[in-house]
Write a protein that holds these residues in place. Structure first.
Motif, PDB file in Angstrom:
ATOM      1  N   ASP A   1      -9.211   2.442  21.993  1.00 23.06           N
ATOM      2  CA  ASP A   1      -9.319   1.724  20.727  1.00 23.06           C
ATOM      3  C   ASP A   1      -8.599   0.382  20.800  1.00 23.06           C
ATOM      4  N   LEU A   2      -7.404   0.342  21.440  1.00 24.53           N
ATOM      5  CA  LEU A   2      -6.661  -0.917  21.588  1.00 24.53           C
ATOM      6  C   LEU A   2      -7.421  -1.910  22.459  1.00 24.53           C
ATOM      7  N   ILE A   3      -8.047  -1.393  23.522  1.00 21.21           N
ATOM      8  CA  ILE A   3      -8.814  -2.279  24.402  1.00 21.21           C
ATOM      9  C   ILE A   3     -10.003  -2.870  23.661  1.00 21.21           C
ATOM     10  N   GLU A   4     -10.685  -2.048  22.878  1.00 21.02           N
ATOM     11  CA  GLU A   4     -11.851  -2.539  22.147  1.00 21.02           C
ATOM     12  C   GLU A   4     -11.447  -3.570  21.097  1.00 21.02           C
ATOM     13  N   VAL A   5     -10.282  -3.387  20.437  1.00 21.03           N
ATOM     14  CA  VAL A   5      -9.791  -4.375  19.467  1.00 21.03           C
ATOM     15  C   VAL A   5      -9.450  -5.676  20.164  1.00 21.03           C
ATOM     16  N   ALA A   6      -8.828  -5.560  21.343  1.00 21.70           N
ATOM     17  CA  ALA A   6      -8.464  -6.769  22.095  1.00 21.70           C
ATOM     18  C   ALA A   6      -9.681  -7.568  22.520  1.00 21.70           C
ATOM     19  N   ARG A   7     -10.770  -6.865  22.845  1.00 19.75           N
ATOM     20  CA  ARG A   7     -11.995  -7.564  23.257  1.00 19.75           C
ATOM     21  C   ARG A   7     -12.588  -8.377  22.112  1.00 19.75           C
ATOM     22  N   GLN A   8     -12.299  -7.990  20.890  1.00 18.81           N
ATOM     23  CA  GLN A   8     -12.837  -8.727  19.752  1.00 18.81           C
ATOM     24  C   GLN A   8     -11.987  -9.939  19.375  1.00 18.81           C
ATOM     25  N   ALA A   9     -10.750 -10.022  19.873  1.00 19.32           N
ATOM     26  CA  ALA A   9      -9.837 -11.117  19.526  1.00 19.32           C
ATOM     27  C   ALA A   9     -10.176 -12.390  20.306  1.00 19.32           C
ATOM     28  N   ASP A  10      -9.553 -13.523  19.897  1.00 14.76           N
ATOM     29  CA  ASP A  10      -9.749 -14.792  20.610  1.00 14.76           C
ATOM     30  C   ASP A  10      -9.186 -14.686  22.014  1.00 14.76           C
ATOM     31  N   ASP A  11      -9.819 -15.404  22.934  1.00 11.41           N
ATOM     32  CA  ASP A  11      -9.379 -15.333  24.332  1.00 11.41           C
ATOM     33  C   ASP A  11      -7.936 -15.798  24.497  1.00 11.41           C
ATOM     34  N   LYS A  12      -7.509 -16.734  23.670  1.00  9.84           N
ATOM     35  CA  LYS A  12      -6.180 -17.315  23.835  1.00  9.84           C
ATOM     36  C   LYS A  12      -5.078 -16.307  23.542  1.00  9.84           C
ATOM     37  N   TYR A  13      -5.309 -15.446  22.536  1.00 15.17           N
ATOM     38  CA  TYR A  13      -4.262 -14.505  22.111  1.00 15.17           C
ATOM     39  C   TYR A  13      -4.593 -13.046  22.474  1.00 15.17           C
ATOM     40  N   ARG A  14      -5.628 -12.848  23.260  1.00 10.74           N
ATOM     41  CA  ARG A  14      -6.103 -11.488  23.500  1.00 10.74           C
ATOM     42  C   ARG A  14      -5.063 -10.636  24.230  1.00 10.74           C
ATOM     43  N   VAL A  15      -4.500 -11.171  25.315  1.00 14.02           N
ATOM     44  CA  VAL A  15      -3.545 -10.403  26.120  1.00 14.02           C
ATOM     45  C   VAL A  15      -2.273 -10.148  25.334  1.00 14.02           C
ATOM     46  N   ALA A  16      -1.790 -11.173  24.661  1.00 10.98           N
ATOM     47  CA  ALA A  16      -0.546 -11.033  23.898  1.00 10.98           C
ATOM     48  C   ALA A  16      -0.720  -9.991  22.791  1.00 10.98           C
ATOM     49  N   ARG A  17      -1.856 -10.057  22.121  1.00 10.49           N
ATOM     50  CA  ARG A  17      -2.104  -9.078  21.056  1.00 10.49           C
ATOM     51  C   ARG A  17      -2.178  -7.657  21.616  1.00 10.49           C
ATOM     52  N   PHE A  18      -2.837  -7.526  22.773  1.00  8.90           N
ATOM     53  CA  PHE A  18      -2.969  -6.201  23.383  1.00  8.90           C
ATOM     54  C   PHE A  18      -1.618  -5.638  23.769  1.00  8.90           C
ATOM     55  N   LEU A  19      -0.755  -6.478  24.399  1.00  7.11           N
ATOM     56  CA  LEU A  19       0.557  -6.002  24.837  1.00  7.11           C
ATOM     57  C   LEU A  19       1.444  -5.661  23.649  1.00  7.11           C
ATOM     58  N   ALA A  20       1.365  -6.476  22.600  1.00  7.02           N
ATOM     59  CA  ALA A  20       2.195  -6.206  21.426  1.00  7.02           C
ATOM     60  C   ALA A  20       1.784  -4.888  20.770  1.00  7.02           C
ATOM     61  N   THR A  21       0.501  -4.692  20.643  1.00  6.39           N
ATOM     62  CA  THR A  21       0.030  -3.449  20.031  1.00  6.39           C
ATOM     63  C   THR A  21       0.374  -2.255  20.907  1.00  6.39           C
ATOM     64  N   LEU A  22       0.242  -2.413  22.215  1.00  8.17           N
ATOM     65  CA  LEU A  22       0.573  -1.338  23.147  1.00  8.17           C
ATOM     66  C   LEU A  22       2.042  -0.972  23.055  1.00  8.17           C
TER      67      LEU A  22
END
Length: 795
Positions: free
Chosen positions: A716-737
């Protein structure tokens, strides 16, 4: 006596003399010692030969005949007839074989007692040696102390004694009249409409008609996959009817009166009952639908039952054990034969109908010339009294056909296609017999029809007007693609694999992120192999437990699909939303009963705690559902059937307290992912998630990081990250993780659990310390020490 003598006909003087079947004369008219046989002229060309017997009290000029003789020879009383002596040429008129048709003289005295023809033959020759007989002659025969019998001479065969004297072989030839010898062979036959029960070797062999129709061809029976069941029915129900009645009597055997065919819908129960009627030399079967028996008027339902047996009862009275077979076929017999007392009705109609049927099948006046064939999908609903021996004693389960049975059914329904060259060469019926696992006979027939419709549709042009290709008759062929369309789109087995339901839970596939997943799959393979191969454990049950969102359901569905069992069922509480406890138990019971109908079955029971309606606040659970699950998980399938049960839960400790975990042969633990390497492995398995630079950053960040997260949450976290902007995708994924599965969160969870445990221990010790008089000094000292540790000072 050279000249004809004229005597006047009169009745036989006494009843004893009438049983001698002789012409009674006065010895002053004719000397019976000189003239044993006489010839009576009743017309210009009509003459009848009688054996004489003298009686001194008979007036001279009279000759006495009994009633049988007068009817046979058309003799009128008080009419004079010319009498001449008759001498038999015993070389050619000695009776070698005398065939007699026997019946009761008084139809009111019919009995089912056996008449031994061997003893009858001896008694007959003792009474009628050197006696004249003519074909068609009627006589009275008193057999020992039995009832008086009526006998008609059907056939006379004479041997050439002169040829025998010369040492030559003599073949018996038919003659119209002759005289009996002490060694004459007497054969008794039963008439067509008589109830006399003849036994023994002197019974006419030609009178027995086999119950099996000689024109019946078992190859064209039209029943596929039911060879074993048909053989069992024949052995139990018809083997005794193939033998002559006297053999059955010698064994003291009673014929089977009832057969019950039960099983899933569409498996061929009605077809088999219909073919049984065609196979037998019996009356046309009476086919009755169960609901047709019931009537709104009092007593009419029972009267309808009596009408079904009326013809059989009449023929049983007339013909006894030689009566023809009457077949009554009850379709949906459970509609009228429910267990007595189970139907809430003030009239009690169902109970009285069952009572009436029981009394007709096996009551005081037993019928031996009936065969009841009942068919039902619900054997459990039928009254137990009907299922005992003597009633519907032969109970045959008509189950789903196996591979060879399905191939037979395909051959039956495609026979005309092959004969008319309408089946394409690329159709391999063996292939489709493999693909149609758990298809019933009716479903296979429907599949063939669906394939035909696809083939026909190719030759129809749909526009403003529907047009058929003029050359369709020549071009039309049913090919493999038509059958595949029917299998994939149109026909689904009622007792098959609900593949769409399983696919919902493994839509993303199985991601093997670590050894924990590999261990679960290996254990699943091992249990599948045990289910298939083991004869000692026909029931195998495993419990997959672990924290929420750890992928338990997906693994259970994947293992079930790997088994490739004919019957796969996914059972979840979502499909029983709003059910009462009783309704939920009934549905669970039905699922497992359906699983027992297949040779190999697998049932997945997801989230056991949801079925139990468990709530940690309270706590609360459904004991009715709990006991039902316990019984179903331990209930072994019928002989020859195998069942694999896969259950999942997130509350193993609760199941252990409830005693449900003991029902499983193996408990498999599924853990969450515990390191960043596991997360990276999952990300690499999913394509087009992060680019190369992002992956390098993730590897640098997560490689040695401790993580505690379930596979479902991670996806679910990976799928949410794929929908985010490329610029903040990794940061958002790591923060949520970090927020969901980071070590701090895990530490907080552990600390909260320890704090709760300490609080519980503290108050427990306080409770014991305050109630000191009830406990000993040692316990007081121990609790005081614990309180000092927890409180930090003297309590």
């Amino acid at each position: 006596m050279s000249q004809p003598l004229q005597l006047s006909a009169t009745k036989c003087p006494t009843d004893e003399l009438s049983l001698l079947n002789c012409a009674i004369i006065n010895e002053k008219d004719i000397d019976p010692k000189r003239f044993r046989h006489i010839e009576v002229m009743t017309g210009v060309t009509s003459k009848f030969i009688f054996t004489t017997k003298s009686y001194s009290h008979l007036p001279q000029g009279k000759i006495g005949f009994n009633n049988f003789q007068r009817k046979w020879a058309s003799i009128e009383l008080e009419r004079p007839y010319q009498i001449r002596p008759y001498t038999f040429d015993k070389n050619v008129q000695s009776i070698a074989i005398l065939v007699l048709e026997v019946d009761f003289m008084n139809k009111k005295n019919v009995t089912a007692d056996p008449y031994d023809t061997d003893k009858m033959a001896v008694e007959f020759l003792q009474q009628f040696t050197d006696h004249a007989f003519t074909v068609g002659q009627s006589i009275a025969f008193q057999f020992m102390d039995k009832k008086l019998l009526s006998v008609i001479v059907k056939e006379i065969n004479a041997a050439d004694l002169s040829a025998v004297a010369r040492g030559q072989n003599s073949k018996a030839k038919k003659i119209d009249f002759g005289v009996t010898l002490p060694n004459t062979t007497v054969v008794f036959e039963r008439g067509e409409a008589t109830a006399i029960n003849l036994i023994g070797k002197s019974k006419g062999k030609t009178q027995f008609v086999s119950i099996i129709n000689p024109d019946f061809d078992f190859k064209t029976i039209g029943i596929g996959g039911l060879d074993n069941e048909f053989n069992a029915i024949f052995r139990r129900a018809f083997a005794s009817r193939v033998f002559p009645p006297e053999i059955v009597y010698q064994l003291g055997m009673k014929h089977c009166r009832g057969i019950l065919l039960f099983g899933p819908p569409g498996t061929g129960k009605t077809l088999m009952a219909r073919q049984i009627g065609k196979m037998l030399n019996a009356r046309e079967p009476k086919i009755v639908n169960g609901p047709q028996i019931l009537d709104k008027y009092v007593g009419e339902s029972e009267a309808n039952i009596r009408k079904l047996f009326a013809e059989a009862e009449d023929e049983e009275k007339r013909s006894g054990p030689n009566s023809g077979l009457h077949i009554i076929i009850f379709d949906e017999i459970d509609a009228i034969c429910k267990s007595r007392g189970s139907v809430a009705s003030g009239a009690g109609v169902h109970d009285t109908v069952v009572n009436q049927l029981l009394s007709k099948i096996d009551g005081v006046d037993q019928l031996n010339n009936i065969l009841i064939i009942g068919m039902t999908n619900r054997r459990d609903m039928i009254d137990e009294a009907l299922l005992r021996p003597g009633r519907l004693e032969v109970q045959i389960e008509i189950g789903l056909p196996d591979k060879n049975g399905r191939l037979q059914i395909f051959n039956i329904h495609t026979a005309l296609m092959r004969q008319n060259n309408k089946l394409a060469d690329d159709v391999d019926l063996k292939e489709f017999s493999e693909l149609t696992r758990n298809f019933s006979g009716a479903e296979i027939e429907g599949l063939v029809r669906a394939a035909m419709s696809f083939a026909m549709n190719r030759h129809i042009k749909a526009g403003k007007h529907v047009e058929v290709d003029p050359d369709a008759a020549d071009k039309l062929k049913i090919c493999r693609a038509d059958f595949m369309h029917a299998v994939e789109n149109d026909i689904k087995p009622a007792f098959g694999v609900s593949k769409e339901e399983f696919d919902l839970y493994i839509a993303n596939g199985i991601l093997i992120w670590g050894q924990a997943v590999t261990d679960v799959l290996e254990e699943g393979h091992l249990r599948i192999s045990q289910t298939i191969k083991s004869e000692m454990t026909p029931l195998v049950s495993i419990l997959i437990e672990g924290p929420p969102n750890s992928g338990k359901t997906a693994l259970a569905a994947h293992i079930a699909l790997l088994s490739k069992f004919p019957y796969l069922k996914f059972c979840t509480a979502q499909t029983m939303l709003g059910y009462t406890e009783i309704a939920k138990c009934q549905q669970l019971k039905k699922i497992f009963e359906d699983a027992h109908k297949s040779a190999l079955s697998c049932v997945v029971v997801d989230e056991l705690e949801s079925f139990l309606e468990y709530a940690p606040v309270g706590p609360r659970y459904s004991n009715t559902v709990l006991q039902t699950l316990k019984l179903l998980f331990k209930r072994a399938p019928p002989k020859g059937r195998k069942l694999l049960i896969i259950a999942t839960t997130s509350y193993r400790d609760i199941l252990e307290q409830l005693g449900l975990s003991q029902s499983f042969s193996k408990i498999i633990h599924v853990s969450n992912m515990s390191s960043g390497k596991h997360v990276l492995h999952v990300i690499n398995e999913i394509e087009h998630t992060f680019n190369d630079d992002e992956m390098k950053h993730l590897e640098k960040t997560l490689n040695d990081k401790k993580i505690w997260i379930g596979i479902k949450t991670l996806l679910d976290l990976i799928e949410v990250a794929r929908q985010a902007d490329d610029k903040y995708r990794v940061a958002r994924f790591l923060a949520t993780l970090e927020e969901v599965g980071g070590p701090n969160r895990r530490l907080i969870q552990v600390m909260l659990m320890l704090t709760a445990a300490c609080c519980w221990l503290f108050w427990f010790c306080v409770y014991i310390h305050q109630l000191n008089p009830l406990f000993g000094p040692q316990l007081k000292s121990l609790t005081a020490r614990v309180l000092r540790i927890l409180w930090g000072s003297e309590f």
